[in-house]
Design a protein around this motif. Structure first.
Motif, PDB file in Angstrom:
ATOM      1  N   ALA A 119      47.333  26.700  33.121  1.00 32.59           N
ATOM      2  CA  ALA A 119      46.945  27.799  32.407  1.00 32.59           C
ATOM      3  C   ALA A 119      45.991  28.928  33.147  1.00 32.59           C
ATOM      4  N   THR A 120      45.306  28.267  34.526  1.00 31.87           N
ATOM      5  CA  THR A 120      44.522  29.158  35.066  1.00 31.87           C
ATOM      6  C   THR A 120      45.379  30.100  36.018  1.00 31.87           C
ATOM      7  N   CYS A 121      46.587  29.458  36.658  1.00 29.80           N
ATOM      8  CA  CYS A 121      47.540  30.229  37.579  1.00 29.80           C
ATOM      9  C   CYS A 121      47.467  31.594  37.295  1.00 29.80           C
ATOM     10  N   PRO A 122      47.748  32.312  36.114  1.00 28.33           N
ATOM     11  CA  PRO A 122      48.001  33.637  36.070  1.00 28.33           C
ATOM     12  C   PRO A 122      46.836  34.408  36.659  1.00 28.33           C
ATOM     13  N   GLU A 123      45.559  33.836  36.677  1.00 29.19           N
ATOM     14  CA  GLU A 123      44.038  34.437  37.226  1.00 29.19           C
ATOM     15  C   GLU A 123      44.051  34.379  38.659  1.00 29.19           C
ATOM     16  N   LEU A 124      45.013  33.887  39.428  1.00 29.12           N
ATOM     17  CA  LEU A 124      45.088  33.673  40.829  1.00 29.12           C
ATOM     18  C   LEU A 124      46.286  34.442  41.384  1.00 29.12           C
ATOM     19  N   PRO A 125      46.121  35.899  41.722  1.00 33.37           N
ATOM     20  CA  PRO A 125      47.162  36.678  42.080  1.00 33.37           C
ATOM     21  C   PRO A 125      48.127  36.303  43.168  1.00 33.37           C
ATOM     22  N   SER A 126      47.652  35.576  43.952  1.00 30.79           N
ATOM     23  CA  SER A 126      48.495  34.924  45.257  1.00 30.79           C
ATOM     24  C   SER A 126      49.469  33.785  44.770  1.00 30.79           C
ATOM     25  N   VAL A 127      49.304  33.247  43.625  1.00 31.86           N
ATOM     26  CA  VAL A 127      49.958  32.058  43.189  1.00 31.86           C
ATOM     27  C   VAL A 127      51.189  32.554  42.485  1.00 31.86           C
ATOM     28  N   LEU A 128      52.475  32.294  43.116  1.00 29.25           N
ATOM     29  CA  LEU A 128      53.884  32.571  42.471  1.00 29.25           C
ATOM     30  C   LEU A 128      54.412  31.266  41.857  1.00 29.25           C
ATOM     31  N   SER A 129      53.858  30.178  42.233  1.00 30.35           N
ATOM     32  CA  SER A 129      54.511  28.748  41.354  1.00 30.35           C
ATOM     33  C   SER A 129      53.588  27.773  41.587  1.00 30.35           C
ATOM     34  N   PHE A 130      53.491  27.075  40.807  1.00 30.92           N
ATOM     35  CA  PHE A 130      52.621  25.893  40.883  1.00 30.92           C
ATOM     36  C   PHE A 130      53.264  24.565  40.085  1.00 30.92           C
ATOM     37  N   SER A 131      53.395  23.501  40.617  1.00 33.91           N
ATOM     38  CA  SER A 131      53.587  22.137  39.946  1.00 33.91           C
ATOM     39  C   SER A 131      52.962  21.208  40.546  1.00 33.91           C
ATOM     40  N   VAL A 132      52.842  20.096  39.527  1.00 36.65           N
ATOM     41  CA  VAL A 132      52.222  18.807  39.831  1.00 36.65           C
ATOM     42  C   VAL A 132      53.015  17.612  39.707  1.00 36.65           C
ATOM     43  N   GLN A 133      53.464  16.702  40.476  1.00 33.15           N
ATOM     44  CA  GLN A 133      54.279  15.639  40.266  1.00 33.15           C
ATOM     45  C   GLN A 133      53.661  14.417  40.487  1.00 33.15           C
ATOM     46  N   ARG A 134      53.886  13.465  39.438  1.00 37.50           N
ATOM     47  CA  ARG A 134      53.525  12.152  39.333  1.00 37.50           C
ATOM     48  C   ARG A 134      54.201  11.145  40.456  1.00 37.50           C
ATOM     49  N   VAL A 135      53.333  10.161  41.116  1.00 40.36           N
ATOM     50  CA  VAL A 135      54.015   9.606  42.200  1.00 40.36           C
ATOM     51  C   VAL A 135      53.798   7.901  41.755  1.00 40.36           C
ATOM     52  N   SER A 136      52.704   7.890  41.325  1.00 37.23           N
ATOM     53  CA  SER A 136      52.359   6.495  41.003  1.00 37.23           C
ATOM     54  C   SER A 136      51.277   6.334  40.024  1.00 37.23           C
ATOM     55  N   GLY A 137      51.277   5.361  39.064  1.00 41.43           N
ATOM     56  CA  GLY A 137      50.077   5.194  37.895  1.00 41.43           C
ATOM     57  C   GLY A 137      49.472   3.975  38.467  1.00 41.43           C
ATOM     58  N   ASP A 138      49.725   3.162  39.616  1.00 44.24           N
ATOM     59  CA  ASP A 138      49.046   2.131  40.174  1.00 44.24           C
ATOM     60  C   ASP A 138      47.798   2.565  40.831  1.00 44.24           C
ATOM     61  N   PRO A 139      46.613   1.866  40.420  1.00 43.08           N
ATOM     62  CA  PRO A 139      45.270   2.412  40.859  1.00 43.08           C
ATOM     63  C   PRO A 139      45.196   2.265  42.282  1.00 43.08           C
ATOM     64  N   SER A 140      45.827   1.173  42.802  1.00 42.23           N
ATOM     65  CA  SER A 140      45.711   0.894  44.275  1.00 42.23           C
ATOM     66  C   SER A 140      46.600   1.756  45.427  1.00 42.23           C
ATOM     67  N   ALA A 141      47.572   2.650  44.559  1.00 38.05           N
ATOM     68  CA  ALA A 141      48.444   3.288  45.168  1.00 38.05           C
ATOM     69  C   ALA A 141      47.687   4.313  46.126  1.00 38.05           C
ATOM     70  N   PRO A 142      48.099   4.578  47.420  1.00 41.47           N
ATOM     71  CA  PRO A 142      47.531   5.437  48.184  1.00 41.47           C
ATOM     72  C   PRO A 142      47.753   7.214  47.700  1.00 41.47           C
ATOM     73  N   VAL A 143      48.667   7.379  46.754  1.00 42.25           N
ATOM     74  CA  VAL A 143      48.877   8.630  46.553  1.00 42.25           C
ATOM     75  C   VAL A 143      49.168   8.653  45.145  1.00 42.25           C
ATOM     76  N   HIS A 144      48.678   9.181  44.195  1.00 46.80           N
ATOM     77  CA  HIS A 144      49.068   9.155  42.714  1.00 46.80           C
ATOM     78  C   HIS A 144      49.963  10.515  42.260  1.00 46.80           C
ATOM     79  N   PHE A 145      49.799  11.706  42.825  1.00 47.37           N
ATOM     80  CA  PHE A 145      50.272  12.802  42.570  1.00 47.37           C
ATOM     81  C   PHE A 145      50.343  13.585  43.660  1.00 47.37           C
ATOM     82  N   PHE A 146      51.415  14.526  43.739  1.00 45.88           N
ATOM     83  CA  PHE A 146      51.304  15.728  44.731  1.00 45.88           C
ATOM     84  C   PHE A 146      51.584  17.129  44.092  1.00 45.88           C
ATOM     85  N   GLU A 147      51.047  18.190  44.609  1.00 46.82           N
ATOM     86  CA  GLU A 147      51.292  19.397  43.928  1.00 46.82           C
ATOM     87  C   GLU A 147      51.709  20.249  45.081  1.00 46.82           C
TER      88      GLU A 147
END
Length: 107
Positions: free
Chosen positions: A29-57
């Motif tokens: 919801a905040t992206c429109p307030e940042l003029p330089s941002v043309l696109s933005f998305s977050v992807q889930r990688v893992s829900g395992d608490p011990s995973a080295p990465v949980h998401f990437f954007e």
């Protein structure tokens, strides 16, 4: 368009659901307030608490210099504060898309 990719790890005790709710309701919801941002998305990688990465954007920006200016705004500071309570960026990649790329027609 420049692209920035952050690999994200949740802090101990933070659930993926809590983070995803914040992404949907606040971060996106905040992206429109940042003029330089043309696109933005977050992807889930893992829900395992011990995973080295949980998401990437993936952030598409007009330029990294313009995005750097946006990062000095109070709007961005609020996002960083909220994000920092829940997660940390463990790695960053940045580059320029080899145009034109490919996107399937929708419909």
């Amino acid at each position: 368009m420049d692209l920035i990719v952050h690999r994200i790890r949740l802090r101990p005790g933070v659930t993926p659901g809590r983070f995803e709710k914040w992404v949907r309701e606040t971060d996106y919801a905040t992206c429109p307030e940042l003029p330089s941002v043309l696109s933005f998305s977050v992807q889930r990688v893992s829900g395992d608490p011990s995973a080295p990465v949980h998401f990437f954007e993936v952030i598409g920006v007009r330029s990294r210099a313009e995005f750097a200016r946006d990062t000095t705004s109070s709007t961005f500071a609020r996002l960083v504060a909220d994000f920092g309570e829940m997660a940390e960026v463990v790695d960053e990649l940045a580059g320029v898309r080899v145009e034109p790329g490919y996107r399937a027609a929708v419909g």
